[in-house]
Design an enzyme around this catalytic site. Structure first.
Site, PDB file in Angstrom:
ATOM      1  N   ARG A  40      -8.714  22.434 138.135  1.00 19.66           N
ATOM      2  CA  ARG A  40      -9.105  22.790 136.853  1.00 19.66           C
ATOM      3  C   ARG A  40      -9.690  21.684 136.144  1.00 19.66           C
ATOM      4  O   ARG A  40      -9.320  20.660 135.735  1.00 19.66           O
ATOM      5  CB  ARG A  40      -7.858  23.684 135.938  1.00 19.66           C
ATOM      6  CG  ARG A  40      -7.245  24.515 136.622  1.00 19.66           C
ATOM      7  CD  ARG A  40      -6.167  25.113 135.928  1.00 19.66           C
ATOM      8  NE  ARG A  40      -5.447  26.005 136.608  1.00 19.66           N
ATOM      9  CZ  ARG A  40      -4.385  26.878 136.180  1.00 19.66           C
ATOM     10  NH1 ARG A  40      -3.582  26.622 135.099  1.00 19.66           N
ATOM     11  NH2 ARG A  40      -3.681  27.709 136.846  1.00 19.66           N
ATOM     12  N   ARG A  46      -0.945  17.409 133.571  1.00 22.15           N
ATOM     13  CA  ARG A  46      -2.018  18.144 133.186  1.00 22.15           C
ATOM     14  C   ARG A  46      -3.266  17.408 134.088  1.00 22.15           C
ATOM     15  O   ARG A  46      -3.826  16.550 133.595  1.00 22.15           O
ATOM     16  CB  ARG A  46      -2.607  18.197 131.760  1.00 22.15           C
ATOM     17  CG  ARG A  46      -3.516  19.030 131.480  1.00 22.15           C
ATOM     18  CD  ARG A  46      -3.575  19.251 129.893  1.00 22.15           C
ATOM     19  NE  ARG A  46      -2.684  19.584 129.288  1.00 22.15           N
ATOM     20  CZ  ARG A  46      -2.167  20.955 129.004  1.00 22.15           C
ATOM     21  NH1 ARG A  46      -3.143  21.684 129.347  1.00 22.15           N
ATOM     22  NH2 ARG A  46      -1.203  20.980 128.229  1.00 22.15           N
ATOM     23  N   GLU A  50       6.106  23.576 130.254  1.00 25.01           N
ATOM     24  CA  GLU A  50       5.896  24.725 130.989  1.00 25.01           C
ATOM     25  C   GLU A  50       5.905  24.488 132.810  1.00 25.01           C
ATOM     26  O   GLU A  50       5.152  23.293 132.908  1.00 25.01           O
ATOM     27  CB  GLU A  50       4.611  25.404 130.604  1.00 25.01           C
ATOM     28  CG  GLU A  50       4.271  26.586 131.627  1.00 25.01           C
ATOM     29  CD  GLU A  50       2.683  27.027 131.586  1.00 25.01           C
ATOM     30  OE1 GLU A  50       2.126  27.637 132.358  1.00 25.01           O
ATOM     31  OE2 GLU A  50       2.267  26.715 130.311  1.00 25.01           O
ATOM     32  N   SER A  60       4.337  30.450 134.838  1.00 20.51           N
ATOM     33  CA  SER A  60       3.724  31.370 134.018  1.00 20.51           C
ATOM     34  C   SER A  60       3.869  32.594 134.952  1.00 20.51           C
ATOM     35  O   SER A  60       3.124  32.727 135.888  1.00 20.51           O
ATOM     36  CB  SER A  60       2.686  31.140 133.421  1.00 20.51           C
ATOM     37  OG  SER A  60       2.094  31.942 132.508  1.00 20.51           O
ATOM     38  N   ARG A  71       4.641  19.410 138.420  1.00 18.42           N
ATOM     39  CA  ARG A  71       5.561  19.288 137.440  1.00 18.42           C
ATOM     40  C   ARG A  71       6.950  19.355 137.922  1.00 18.42           C
ATOM     41  O   ARG A  71       7.963  18.916 137.317  1.00 18.42           O
ATOM     42  CB  ARG A  71       5.136  20.641 136.466  1.00 18.42           C
ATOM     43  CG  ARG A  71       4.082  20.502 135.930  1.00 18.42           C
ATOM     44  CD  ARG A  71       3.350  21.544 134.754  1.00 18.42           C
ATOM     45  NE  ARG A  71       2.196  21.422 134.328  1.00 18.42           N
ATOM     46  CZ  ARG A  71       1.782  21.873 132.946  1.00 18.42           C
ATOM     47  NH1 ARG A  71       2.740  22.429 132.391  1.00 18.42           N
ATOM     48  NH2 ARG A  71       0.807  21.636 132.511  1.00 18.42           N
TER      49      ARG A  71
END
Length: 426
Positions: free
Chosen positions: A266, A281, A353, A356, A395
């Site tokens: 991403r 990130r 987070e 999701s 994460r």
């Protein structure tokens, strides 16, 4: 993709639901084009019927013995030619209107469900439950995961930046082994829960990204190959969902559960300055994804089960977390309802987070044309698709490095993971 019939028949409801999301969406241009297209379709249908009628009349008159050169027949043929000429002009006009409508509808997000809380942004998300407060470490001197990782020699950022650029990391030795162990652990638990593992392509075409909702709106978020119609996947949700694109599934084969480990890529456009350090990130990260194809009547129950499958990983690792129901203002583009799982990161003193889990109902299935058919019944229906992280591996590593950090500078390996890693301490 929203149903144009739903937009046409319930414009006020659709507009209200869209207005509850972040961003501005106006369906009036779609309604105007739809009216034009349907008027044109009506005119074209009438002309086509007249053309067919003329052909039939001419055939009957010739069959009854009338001379094909008779002025009456010639007049009918002239009228028929005129009708065909008009049709040839109307057909591309109608095709263009349909294409315009499709592009506008593709830019609309899914409608929030009735059980999605109204809100402007993430501040309005609703906490559903917490788990594992007793596992929150009491050590006041916990280092951020990137610092302890560098001290242990298992994470290196400088060399990754030299090879690529910022927002990349290199895992070394026990760091690479820990990541591999986590992937195997997650897949094993999901397979035990009934998911069938797949290893999909990491490059997908434009049609695939359009089907799951990343395109056309979020092109800047993805990496595209310069010379091919191929994109690096932002999540395994894209290739796994598209495995069934354009297919009609048998109802007796539903539900279909898949899990997949893949690297994900991403651009993180618009996130500059946020989480520049560590594993939170990145441009490239590893993730285990869960994807479901289910009958419409079961999809919200399946969402709860999906969340439970993601929670099972965190509970087995004894990582404190909470579950939040995302508000309309924080909802992802394709989702009608989403739960985020947020893991506790002691160094920042907040939940972040880590998964999701979303129900897209028939939104992706319409774009991808994935249907199912019940035996003995006419017609087909769109399946409902769901997806969820199970989990984001980097994460999860960050959470372990912080929550299992010891005062002596070592990191204890979660008991459930020790057999996969072959050691108890980093």
């Amino acid at each position: 993709m929203l149903d144009i019939k739903q937009i046409r028949e319930n414009p006020q409801l659709v507009q209200e639901r869209l207005s509850s999301r972040s961003g501005k969406y106006d369906i009036e241009p779609i309604l105007q084009l739809d009216r034009q297209q349907r008027e044109l379709e009506g005119t074209r249908s009438q002309l086509q019927a007249r053309s067919n009628e003329i052909g039939k009349i001419v055939g009957q008159k010739i069959k009854s013995g009338m001379n094909p050169q008779d002025p009456e027949i010639q007049a009918l043929r002239d009228e028929g030619n005129s009708v065909k000429a008009t049709l040839s002009e109307l057909e591309p006009q109608e095709k263009d209107l349909k294409a315009q409508i499709t592009q506008l509808v593709l830019a609309l997000p899914n409608l929030p469900s009735d059980s999605t809380p109204f809100g402007r942004n993430e501040e309005d998300n609703v906490e559903v439950r917490r788990w594992g407060d007793e596992y929150i470490p009491q050590n006041p001197n916990i280092l951020p995961h990137w610092e302890i990782g560098e001290k242990l020699g298992i994470l290196n950022v400088e060399r990754a930046v030299k090879v690529a650029q910022s927002r990349f990391v290199t895992l070394i030795g026990a760091g690479a082994a820990l990541e591999r162990a986590l992937i195997q652990f997650m897949l094993s638990l999901h397979i035990q829960a009934g998911y069938v593992e797949v290893s999909p392509p990491l490059l997908v075409n434009t049609e695939s990204l359009t089907a799951t909702g990343q395109l056309p709106k979020f092109a800047e978020e993805s990496f595209k190959c310069a010379d091919d119609d191929l994109w690096l996947i932002p999540t395994a949700e894209v290739p796994v969902t598209n495995l069934y694109r354009g297919e009609i599934l048998a109802a007796e084969n539903l539900p279909i559960y898949h899990c997949a480990f893949t690297p994900c890529f991403r651009r993180e456009a618009g996130s500059y300055g946020r989480d520049m350090r560590g594993l939170i990130r990145l441009h490239q990260f590893n993730k285990v994804e869960m994807v479901k194809f289910v009958e419409p009547s079961t999809s919200f129950d399946e969402l709860e089960k999906l969340v439970g499958n993601a929670e099972a990983i965190l509970q087995a690792l004894r990582l404190p977390y909470r579950v939040v129901n995302l508000s309309t203002g924080d909802l992802g583009f394709a989702s009608t309802k989403t739960y985020d799982l947020e893991v506790w990161l002691p160094s920042s003193g907040k939940y972040r987070e880590i998964s999701s889990c979303s129900n897209t109902i028939d939104f992706q299935a319409r774009r991808a044309d994935i249907r199912f058919k019940e035996a003995g019944k006419k017609g087909t229906q769109f399946v409902h698709t769901l997806n969820g992280s199970g989990l984001a591996v980097g994460r999860t590593m960050a959470a372990i490095l912080e929550n299992y950090q010891q005062p002596d500078g070592t990191v204890r390996i979660p008991e459930a993971l020790q057999a996969y890693l072959g050691r108890e301490v980093l």
